[in-house]
Design a protein around this motif. Structure first.
Motif, PDB file in Angstrom:
ATOM      1  N   MET A 181      42.516  24.751 -11.362  1.00 41.39           N
ATOM      2  CA  MET A 181      42.705  25.882 -12.304  1.00 41.39           C
ATOM      3  C   MET A 181      42.345  27.206 -11.632  1.00 41.39           C
ATOM      4  N   LYS A 182      41.112  27.226 -11.035  1.00 45.33           N
ATOM      5  CA  LYS A 182      40.672  28.453 -10.371  1.00 45.33           C
ATOM      6  C   LYS A 182      41.582  28.750  -9.172  1.00 45.33           C
ATOM      7  N   GLU A 183      41.951  27.668  -8.462  1.00 40.13           N
ATOM      8  CA  GLU A 183      42.843  27.788  -7.293  1.00 40.13           C
ATOM      9  C   GLU A 183      44.171  28.420  -7.695  1.00 40.13           C
ATOM     10  N   THR A 184      44.746  27.937  -8.813  1.00 39.83           N
ATOM     11  CA  THR A 184      46.012  28.476  -9.292  1.00 39.83           C
ATOM     12  C   THR A 184      45.869  29.953  -9.599  1.00 39.83           C
ATOM     13  N   ARG A 185      44.726  30.296 -10.225  1.00 38.95           N
ATOM     14  CA  ARG A 185      44.524  31.680 -10.601  1.00 38.95           C
ATOM     15  C   ARG A 185      44.415  32.574  -9.357  1.00 38.95           C
ATOM     16  N   LEU A 186      43.688  32.065  -8.345  1.00 34.74           N
ATOM     17  CA  LEU A 186      43.548  32.829  -7.102  1.00 34.74           C
ATOM     18  C   LEU A 186      44.919  33.129  -6.495  1.00 34.74           C
ATOM     19  N   ASN A 187      45.763  32.076  -6.423  1.00 32.46           N
ATOM     20  CA  ASN A 187      47.105  32.275  -5.862  1.00 32.46           C
ATOM     21  C   ASN A 187      47.912  33.257  -6.688  1.00 32.46           C
ATOM     22  N   HIS A 188      47.719  33.161  -7.996  1.00 37.87           N
ATOM     23  CA  HIS A 188      48.431  34.039  -8.912  1.00 37.87           C
ATOM     24  C   HIS A 188      48.056  35.496  -8.668  1.00 37.87           C
ATOM     25  N   ILE A 189      46.743  35.745  -8.500  1.00 41.70           N
ATOM     26  CA  ILE A 189      46.269  37.120  -8.278  1.00 41.70           C
ATOM     27  C   ILE A 189      46.813  37.648  -6.941  1.00 41.70           C
ATOM     28  N   VAL A 190      46.762  36.808  -5.900  1.00 42.01           N
ATOM     29  CA  VAL A 190      47.299  37.225  -4.603  1.00 42.01           C
ATOM     30  C   VAL A 190      48.793  37.539  -4.733  1.00 42.01           C
ATOM     31  N   GLY A 191      49.503  36.718  -5.505  1.00 34.76           N
ATOM     32  CA  GLY A 191      50.929  36.954  -5.747  1.00 34.76           C
ATOM     33  C   GLY A 191      51.164  38.283  -6.436  1.00 34.76           C
ATOM     34  N   LYS A 192      50.308  38.616  -7.381  1.00 36.27           N
ATOM     35  CA  LYS A 192      50.443  39.899  -8.107  1.00 36.27           C
ATOM     36  C   LYS A 192      50.286  41.077  -7.146  1.00 36.27           C
ATOM     37  N   VAL A 193      49.337  40.935  -6.206  1.00 32.53           N
ATOM     38  CA  VAL A 193      49.150  42.005  -5.218  1.00 32.53           C
ATOM     39  C   VAL A 193      50.421  42.137  -4.379  1.00 32.53           C
ATOM     40  N   LYS A 194      50.974  40.990  -3.989  1.00 37.37           N
ATOM     41  CA  LYS A 194      52.213  41.023  -3.185  1.00 37.37           C
ATOM     42  C   LYS A 194      53.340  41.712  -3.952  1.00 37.37           C
ATOM     43  N   ASP A 195      53.352  41.526  -5.270  1.00 39.31           N
ATOM     44  CA  ASP A 195      54.411  42.126  -6.093  1.00 39.31           C
ATOM     45  C   ASP A 195      54.190  43.609  -6.391  1.00 39.31           C
ATOM     46  N   MET A 196      53.014  44.130  -6.038  1.00 43.52           N
ATOM     47  CA  MET A 196      52.754  45.558  -6.303  1.00 43.52           C
ATOM     48  C   MET A 196      53.829  46.399  -5.626  1.00 43.52           C
ATOM     49  N   PRO A 197      54.266  47.465  -6.271  1.00 47.18           N
ATOM     50  CA  PRO A 197      55.278  48.287  -5.609  1.00 47.18           C
ATOM     51  C   PRO A 197      54.742  48.888  -4.316  1.00 47.18           C
ATOM     52  N   VAL A 198      55.601  48.975  -3.305  1.00 48.30           N
ATOM     53  CA  VAL A 198      55.181  49.678  -2.088  1.00 48.30           C
ATOM     54  C   VAL A 198      55.219  51.171  -2.387  1.00 48.30           C
ATOM     55  N   LEU A 199      54.573  51.957  -1.553  1.00 45.06           N
ATOM     56  CA  LEU A 199      54.619  53.407  -1.785  1.00 45.06           C
ATOM     57  C   LEU A 199      56.041  53.897  -1.536  1.00 45.06           C
ATOM     58  N   PRO A 200      56.528  54.806  -2.368  1.00 49.53           N
ATOM     59  CA  PRO A 200      57.896  55.292  -2.154  1.00 49.53           C
ATOM     60  C   PRO A 200      58.056  55.911  -0.755  1.00 49.53           C
TER      61      PRO A 200
END
Ligand code: FE2
Length: 286
Positions: free
Chosen positions: A1-20
């Motif tokens: 559960m915690k592992e899934t959440r960790l991966n999820h958070i890292v994925g969210k960071v990856k999805d952050m928009p890059v600077l224009p």
């Protein structure tokens, strides 16, 4: 559960928009010693809203220039390349930081207002302690809590367990975030700063703003952002859920030789003056 959440958070960071691209270009120009005022002006003029903010700041009481400044090149000379860099960055992150963050009990615009306050205090302290680049301190102060924009979703869902840990487990809000979610908001912010290719000292200042004693790259910068963060919280600007029990780290106080916590009243009243000047403060909300 915690592992899934960790991966999820890292994925969210990856999805952050890059600077224009436009912002990256402005940052590059301001960092290149060979660039000219004309190079920078050409890039700024492509962005109408940034152009008007730069002119507004140049004409604010903060700079106290006696005549009206009506061209971007004059404003660039007055403000300097580093301030233009901060403004370009701020105008981009303002949109990301203006949302309501229920997990942190921060209403719409609270995090943004708080971040601008912390940025202005960081720059002020940097000047007071003769830090070499006050504008880097400004950016560190502005972005130190950007990780909250991602962690908010998880903090909201686990709010009860986090608060329980704070109340009964003798942990700070930051430690409780880390224990329950696997990351604290500073660590998530560090990952965002890495993704945006920020210099190492800024990445560190964001990642360690609550734990400056761990600093290796630039302890003075981390300490400035840490102290400015604590002062922002003490001033009660958009204080939110984790705004209680803020103290200065003794490491930060010792690192900044020119900083005397006994002058805190004076620093706070100067900080109020700086944020009350609306023209130099609330420039970046779209
Ligand atoms: Fe923080």
């Amino acid at each position: 559960m915690k592992e899934t959440r960790l991966n999820h958070i890292v994925g969210k960071v990856k999805d952050m928009p890059v600077l224009p691209n436009r912002v990256n270009k402005i940052i590059k120009i301001t960092e290149d010693p060979d660039s000219t005022i004309e190079d920078l002006e050409k890039e700024i003029l492509k962005d109408q809203s940034l152009t008007s903010k730069i002119l507004k700041l140049a004409n604010s009481a903060y700079y106290g220039y006696p005549r009206k400044i009506d061209t971007v090149s004059q404003a660039t000379i007055l403000l300097g390349f580093q301030t233009i860099k901060s403004m370009a960055l701020a105008s981009t992150v303002s949109k990301m930081m203006a949302h309501e963050l229920k997990g942190y009990a921060l209403g719409e615009n609270d995090l943004w207002t708080q971040s601008q306050t912390c940025a202005i205090i960081s720059r002020y302290i940097a000047k007071e302690v003769n830090f070499s680049n006050p504008e880097t301190a400004y950016i560190g102060g502005l972005l130190r809590d950007i990780g909250k924009t991602i962690l908010n979703f998880y903090v909201e869902r686990e709010y009860k367990s986090i608060v329980n840990k704070v109340e009964y487990g003798n942990l700070s809000f930051l430690e409780a975030e880390e224990e329950i979610l696997g990351f604290n908001h500073a660590q998530v912010g560090e990952k965002i700063a890495e993704k945006w290719n920020f210099p190492k000292d800024l990445v560190e200042a964001i990642g360690l703003h609550h734990t400056p004693e761990k600093s290796i790259v630039n302890p003075a910068l981390v300490s400035i952002v840490h102290i400015a963060d604590a002062i922002t919280m003490m001033m009660g600007v958009g204080i939110g859920a984790d705004g209680l029990n803020y103290n200065f780290s003794s490491f930060a106080v010792e690192t900044l030789e020119g900083f005397n916590p006994e002058n805190l009243d004076q620093i706070m009243s100067k900080s109020y003056d700086l944020i009350v000047d609306k023209n130099s403060f609330d420039l970046n909300i779209q």
